[in-house]
Design a protein around this motif. Structure first.
Motif, PDB file in Angstrom:
ATOM      1  N   VAL A  88      34.287  44.983  33.429  1.00  0.00           N
ATOM      2  CA  VAL A  88      34.559  43.735  32.744  1.00  0.00           C
ATOM      3  C   VAL A  88      34.211  42.607  33.684  1.00  0.00           C
ATOM      4  CG1 VAL A  88      36.748  42.164  31.977  1.00  0.00           C
ATOM      5  CG2 VAL A  88      36.740  44.040  31.534  1.00  0.00           C
ATOM      6  N   ASN A  89      34.237  42.460  34.609  1.00  0.00           N
ATOM      7  CA  ASN A  89      33.563  41.584  35.623  1.00  0.00           C
ATOM      8  C   ASN A  89      32.192  41.727  35.079  1.00  0.00           C
ATOM      9  OD1 ASN A  89      32.847  40.547  37.626  1.00  0.00           O
ATOM     10  ND2 ASN A  89      33.612  41.773  39.163  1.00  0.00           N
ATOM     11  N   ILE A  92      31.582  39.858  32.106  1.00  0.00           N
ATOM     12  CA  ILE A  92      31.644  38.236  32.024  1.00  0.00           C
ATOM     13  C   ILE A  92      30.585  37.406  32.662  1.00  0.00           C
ATOM     14  CG2 ILE A  92      33.498  36.248  32.717  1.00  0.00           C
ATOM     15  CD1 ILE A  92      35.736  38.843  32.496  1.00  0.00           C
ATOM     16  N   TRP A  95      27.832  37.948  30.568  1.00  0.00           N
ATOM     17  CA  TRP A  95      27.713  36.915  29.208  1.00  0.00           C
ATOM     18  C   TRP A  95      27.751  35.405  29.380  1.00  0.00           C
ATOM     19  CZ3 TRP A  95      32.414  36.292  26.418  1.00  0.00           C
ATOM     20  CH2 TRP A  95      32.702  35.978  25.352  1.00  0.00           C
ATOM     21  N   ARG A  96      28.840  35.233  30.475  1.00  0.00           N
ATOM     22  CA  ARG A  96      29.148  33.679  30.248  1.00  0.00           C
ATOM     23  C   ARG A  96      28.590  33.277  31.736  1.00  0.00           C
ATOM     24  NH1 ARG A  96      30.034  31.059  25.337  1.00  0.00           N
ATOM     25  NH2 ARG A  96      32.394  30.500  26.424  1.00  0.00           N
TER      26      ARG A  96
END
Length: 116
Positions: A88-89, A92, A95-96
């Protein structure tokens, strides 16, 4: 400080410089890959990390340790949890976060680490 401690300190500094350099270059790399989907980039990171880890385990002859971990439900729970958190890290991050934000984070982290 003994000679061994000096060598370890020098090694630590070199490893820190390498890590911060990689984190500083990563935003530029991901910006160049902006046409590729974040999930595809994450998939490649997972696959190539697995390949590298497998090679390290093979050449280090550590497969017995892997077998022992796979037999422990508690350790497997920790591994699955941390793998999901790292995934998840990574997602993110890819992606962001913009390259400027990431570069600024590395710069600020470097300043705070060098001042302590």
């Amino acid at each position: 400080m003994s000679l061994e401690e000096q060598q370890r300190a020098k090694q630590g500094v070199l490893l820190a410089i390498g890590a911060y350099t990689m984190w500083g270059i990563a935003p530029i790399y991901f910006k160049a890959l902006s046409s590729v989907s974040p999930l595809e980039i994450l998939s490649h990171r997972v696959i190539w990390s697995f390949v590298l880890l497998t090679a390290l385990l093979h050449f280090g002859r550590r497969w017995r340790s892997v077998r022992d971990v796979l037999r422990s439900k508690k350790k497997m729970g920790y591994l699955v949890t941390t793998a999901l958190l790292v995934g998840v890290n990574w997602l993110i991050f890819i992606w962001r976060l913009t390259p400027i934000t990431c570069s600024m984070l590395v710069w600020v982290t470097t300043l705070t680490r060098s001042s302590t």
